[in-house]
Motif scaffolding. Structure first.
Motif, PDB file in Angstrom:
ATOM      1  N   HIS A  22       0.852  -1.195   0.000  1.00  0.00           N
ATOM      2  CA  HIS A  22       0.000   0.000   0.000  1.00  0.00           C
ATOM      3  C   HIS A  22       0.890   1.248   0.000  1.00  0.00           C
ATOM      4  O   HIS A  22       1.905   1.285   0.698  1.00  0.00           O
ATOM      5  N   PRO A  23       0.534   2.279  -0.786  1.00  0.00           N
ATOM      6  CA  PRO A  23       1.406   3.460  -0.900  1.00  0.00           C
ATOM      7  C   PRO A  23       1.578   4.260   0.396  1.00  0.00           C
ATOM      8  O   PRO A  23       2.577   4.957   0.564  1.00  0.00           O
ATOM      9  N   ASP A  24       0.641   4.163   1.332  1.00  0.00           N
ATOM     10  CA  ASP A  24       0.742   4.918   2.584  1.00  0.00           C
ATOM     11  C   ASP A  24       0.219   4.055   3.722  1.00  0.00           C
ATOM     12  O   ASP A  24      -0.947   4.136   4.113  1.00  0.00           O
ATOM     13  N   ARG A  25       1.104   3.248   4.270  1.00  0.00           N
ATOM     14  CA  ARG A  25       0.689   2.292   5.295  1.00  0.00           C
ATOM     15  C   ARG A  25       0.218   2.965   6.580  1.00  0.00           C
ATOM     16  O   ARG A  25      -0.689   2.473   7.245  1.00  0.00           O
ATOM     17  N   ARG A  27      -1.389   5.821   6.753  1.00  0.00           N
ATOM     18  CA  ARG A  27      -2.762   6.271   6.449  1.00  0.00           C
ATOM     19  C   ARG A  27      -3.711   5.081   6.450  1.00  0.00           C
ATOM     20  O   ARG A  27      -4.845   5.175   6.907  1.00  0.00           O
ATOM     21  N   GLN A  83      -7.694   6.471  -0.349  1.00  0.00           N
ATOM     22  CA  GLN A  83      -6.696   5.463  -0.708  1.00  0.00           C
ATOM     23  C   GLN A  83      -7.320   4.104  -0.384  1.00  0.00           C
ATOM     24  O   GLN A  83      -7.117   3.556   0.690  1.00  0.00           O
TER      25      GLN A  83
END
Length: 97
Positions: A22-25, A27, A83
């Motif tokens: 995931h690009p922003d763990r 978040r 996201q």
């Protein structure tokens, strides 16, 4: 077939699909905690939803119907975020301690 008519609690176990990529763990974890707060506010639980380890979580409900509703609500909530994240679930039925 058993004649035992006791209804056992139903444990909902879940995790986030491909959370490691995931690009922003951070978040993602925040979104999961927010989704759990919503879930815990609208569906009564024997044991409210909480994160167990990393991207895994669980909750305990009085019956299958509440556990199924909880999984659907949680999945849709996380898919509908800025996201999105997909989740998968399992249900366990029986006594627990």
């Amino acid at each position: 077939m058993s004649t035992d008519s006791r209804q056992f609690p139903v444990t909902l176990i879940g995790d986030i699909v491909e959370s490691r990529s995931h690009p922003d763990r951070a978040r993602l974890q925040s979104n999961l905690r927010e989704a759990h707060a919503l879930l815990n506010a609208v569906i009564p639980a024997v044991q409210p939803a909480y994160v167990t380890v990393g991207d895994e979580f669980q909750a305990v409900y009085a019956g299958v119907a509440d556990a199924a509703r909880a999984s659907m609500l949680l999945r849709l909530r996380l898919l509908g975020r800025d996201q999105p994240a997909d989740t998968r679930y399992g249900l366990g039925v029986g006594e627990f301690t």
